[in-house]
Design a protein around this motif. Structure first.
Motif, PDB file in Angstrom:
ATOM      1  N   LYS A  62     -25.718  -9.289  78.548  1.00  0.00           N
ATOM      2  CA  LYS A  62     -26.575  -9.167  77.365  1.00  0.00           C
ATOM      3  C   LYS A  62     -25.874  -8.339  76.294  1.00  0.00           C
ATOM      4  O   LYS A  62     -25.932  -8.672  75.102  1.00  0.00           O
ATOM      5  N   ALA A  63     -25.207  -7.278  76.714  1.00  0.00           N
ATOM      6  CA  ALA A  63     -24.475  -6.433  75.763  1.00  0.00           C
ATOM      7  C   ALA A  63     -23.397  -7.236  75.047  1.00  0.00           C
ATOM      8  O   ALA A  63     -23.214  -7.099  73.833  1.00  0.00           O
ATOM      9  N   ILE A  64     -22.687  -8.083  75.790  1.00  0.00           N
ATOM     10  CA  ILE A  64     -21.648  -8.922  75.182  1.00  0.00           C
ATOM     11  C   ILE A  64     -22.238  -9.811  74.103  1.00  0.00           C
ATOM     12  O   ILE A  64     -21.659  -9.979  73.017  1.00  0.00           O
ATOM     13  N   GLY A  65     -23.404 -10.379  74.384  1.00  0.00           N
ATOM     14  CA  GLY A  65     -24.064 -11.234  73.393  1.00  0.00           C
ATOM     15  C   GLY A  65     -24.319 -10.497  72.100  1.00  0.00           C
ATOM     16  O   GLY A  65     -24.094 -11.042  70.998  1.00  0.00           O
ATOM     17  N   PHE A  66     -24.748  -9.248  72.203  1.00  0.00           N
ATOM     18  CA  PHE A  66     -25.000  -8.455  70.997  1.00  0.00           C
ATOM     19  C   PHE A  66     -23.686  -8.077  70.308  1.00  0.00           C
ATOM     20  O   PHE A  66     -23.570  -8.143  69.076  1.00  0.00           O
ATOM     21  N   PHE A  67     -22.681  -7.655  71.100  1.00  0.00           N
ATOM     22  CA  PHE A  67     -21.390  -7.299  70.512  1.00  0.00           C
ATOM     23  C   PHE A  67     -20.819  -8.452  69.700  1.00  0.00           C
ATOM     24  O   PHE A  67     -20.254  -8.253  68.615  1.00  0.00           O
ATOM     25  N   GLU A  68     -20.973  -9.662  70.212  1.00  0.00           N
ATOM     26  CA  GLU A  68     -20.365 -10.822  69.561  1.00  0.00           C
ATOM     27  C   GLU A  68     -21.126 -11.281  68.328  1.00  0.00           C
ATOM     28  O   GLU A  68     -20.649 -12.141  67.586  1.00  0.00           O
ATOM     29  N   LYS A  69     -22.299 -10.710  68.096  1.00  0.00           N
ATOM     30  CA  LYS A  69     -23.056 -11.010  66.869  1.00  0.00           C
ATOM     31  C   LYS A  69     -22.729 -10.042  65.737  1.00  0.00           C
ATOM     32  O   LYS A  69     -23.117 -10.260  64.590  1.00  0.00           O
ATOM     33  N   ILE A  70     -22.036  -8.968  66.080  1.00  0.00           N
ATOM     34  CA  ILE A  70     -21.766  -7.910  65.100  1.00  0.00           C
ATOM     35  C   ILE A  70     -20.544  -8.252  64.260  1.00  0.00           C
ATOM     36  O   ILE A  70     -19.524  -8.717  64.777  1.00  0.00           O
ATOM     37  N   ASP A  71     -20.649  -8.006  62.982  1.00  0.00           N
ATOM     38  CA  ASP A  71     -19.523  -8.213  62.060  1.00  0.00           C
ATOM     39  C   ASP A  71     -18.395  -7.264  62.446  1.00  0.00           C
ATOM     40  O   ASP A  71     -18.620  -6.089  62.729  1.00  0.00           O
ATOM     41  N   GLN A  72     -17.167  -7.759  62.443  1.00  0.00           N
ATOM     42  CA  GLN A  72     -16.019  -6.951  62.855  1.00  0.00           C
ATOM     43  C   GLN A  72     -15.836  -5.698  61.996  1.00  0.00           C
ATOM     44  O   GLN A  72     -15.289  -4.703  62.462  1.00  0.00           O
ATOM     45  N   LYS A  73     -16.311  -5.737  60.770  1.00  0.00           N
ATOM     46  CA  LYS A  73     -16.167  -4.552  59.903  1.00  0.00           C
ATOM     47  C   LYS A  73     -17.031  -3.392  60.406  1.00  0.00           C
ATOM     48  O   LYS A  73     -16.806  -2.239  60.041  1.00  0.00           O
ATOM     49  N   ASP A  74     -17.996  -3.701  61.243  1.00  0.00           N
ATOM     50  CA  ASP A  74     -18.846  -2.661  61.818  1.00  0.00           C
ATOM     51  C   ASP A  74     -18.332  -2.175  63.166  1.00  0.00           C
ATOM     52  O   ASP A  74     -18.967  -1.360  63.822  1.00  0.00           O
ATOM     53  N   PHE A  75     -17.172  -2.711  63.568  1.00  0.00           N
ATOM     54  CA  PHE A  75     -16.567  -2.325  64.834  1.00  0.00           C
ATOM     55  C   PHE A  75     -15.561  -1.205  64.615  1.00  0.00           C
ATOM     56  O   PHE A  75     -14.734  -1.258  63.702  1.00  0.00           O
ATOM     57  N   GLY A  76     -15.620  -0.182  65.464  1.00  0.00           N
ATOM     58  CA  GLY A  76     -14.587   0.842  65.514  1.00  0.00           C
ATOM     59  C   GLY A  76     -13.921   0.788  66.876  1.00  0.00           C
ATOM     60  O   GLY A  76     -14.230  -0.075  67.702  1.00  0.00           O
ATOM     61  N   GLY A  77     -13.024   1.734  67.149  1.00  0.00           N
ATOM     62  CA  GLY A  77     -12.341   1.756  68.431  1.00  0.00           C
ATOM     63  C   GLY A  77     -13.300   1.909  69.596  1.00  0.00           C
ATOM     64  O   GLY A  77     -13.116   1.303  70.661  1.00  0.00           O
ATOM     65  N   GLU A  78     -14.356   2.700  69.386  1.00  0.00           N
ATOM     66  CA  GLU A  78     -15.321   2.923  70.458  1.00  0.00           C
ATOM     67  C   GLU A  78     -16.058   1.639  70.819  1.00  0.00           C
ATOM     68  O   GLU A  78     -16.215   1.310  71.994  1.00  0.00           O
ATOM     69  N   GLU A  79     -16.510   0.918  69.796  1.00  0.00           N
ATOM     70  CA  GLU A  79     -17.228  -0.330  70.042  1.00  0.00           C
ATOM     71  C   GLU A  79     -16.335  -1.351  70.735  1.00  0.00           C
ATOM     72  O   GLU A  79     -16.775  -2.055  71.661  1.00  0.00           O
ATOM     73  N   HIS A  80     -15.088  -1.435  70.303  1.00  0.00           N
ATOM     74  CA  HIS A  80     -14.151  -2.359  70.942  1.00  0.00           C
ATOM     75  C   HIS A  80     -13.942  -1.998  72.410  1.00  0.00           C
ATOM     76  O   HIS A  80     -13.868  -2.877  73.276  1.00  0.00           O
TER      77      HIS A  80
END
Length: 242
Positions: free
Chosen positions: A149-167
């Motif tokens: 379920k977490a992966i599903g949410f991660f993959e909906k997030i715009d990459q500009k909102d991703f930092g090293g922690e999220e990755h």
């Protein structure tokens, strides 16, 4: 003790007997002191295997030592030398102790397993998740160990909102769901960058290979971990066992 007796013990403990067989066995151990003592020791040894590396390991070993001394003392109190037949209860008890002590040493030095070392920190994307409900949902799903379920949410997030922690946490969720190739691409990028999560990326690259039983690759990767890394000691333990 004959092998078939151990099999009966195991069948009883695993609830694999019929009602009649179970009643017969219980009657037998109530009327046969030797058999009952051996069965109790077998149960204790089985419990030991379940607790594996917990603090109770030391207590169990101490109990075995105490039992051995007690039996030796009983024999000494007879006041004479006694020849013990090979199928006696004392041989059975000694054999059981030897078997399980041998298993204990094997477990101590056995091949490391991914599940023994996965201790994921809680995801905590407070600043980035403000106003971003999907990132907050990814955080909550990860912390609930609902990795798919977490992966599903991660993959909906715009990459500009991703930092090293999220990755990093996205990669961990991918490892947990056996999506190793995708996880390792992300971890390699973190490893090759200047992120504060660089050492964590190396650690999880090692764990990813460990989970896949790619032991040589896991060892090579973990050997690159800095001695100042949080997971250094655990990495050395894995390397030593591989």
């Amino acid at each position: 003790m004959q092998e078939e007796v151990y099999i009966v013990f195991e069948q009883y403990l695993q609830n694999e007997m019929t009602v009649e067989e179970k009643l017969n066995f219980e009657n037998q151990i109530q009327n046969d002191t030797d058999l009952k003592e051996s069965f109790e020791l077998y149960k204790e040894a089985n419990q030991f295997l379940k607790i594996k590396f917990s603090n109770e390991t030391v207590d169990f070993k101490n109990n075995l030592s105490l039992i051995s001394k007690q039996y030796s003392s009983k024999e000494a109190n007879l006041g004479k030398t006694k020849v013990i037949p090979i199928n006696s209860k004392w041989f059975a008890i000694a054999a059981t102790i030897v078997i399980f002590i041998s298993i204990w040493f094997f477990m101590q030095n056995g091949t490391p397993e991914y599940n023994d070392y996965k201790e994921h920190e809680k995801a905590y994307f407070t600043e980035r998740s403000e106003g971003n409900n999907t990132l907050k949902e990814a955080e909550e799903a990860f912390n609930a160990k609902d990795y798919q379920k977490a992966i599903g949410f991660f993959e909906k997030i715009d990459q500009k909102d991703f930092g090293g922690e999220e990755h990093l946490f996205y990669a961990i969720a991918l490892i947990e769901t056996n999506q190793f190739d995708k996880a390792e691409v992300i971890l390699q990028l973190i490893k090759e960058g200047n992120s504060i999560y660089k050492e964590k990326a190396i650690w999880y690259l090692g764990l990813s290979n460990l989970k896949q039983k790619k032991y040589d690759e896991a060892k090579i990767i973990l050997e690159t971990l800095s001695d100042e890394a949080e997971d250094y000691d655990k990495a050395q333990e894995i390397i030593k066992k591989l």
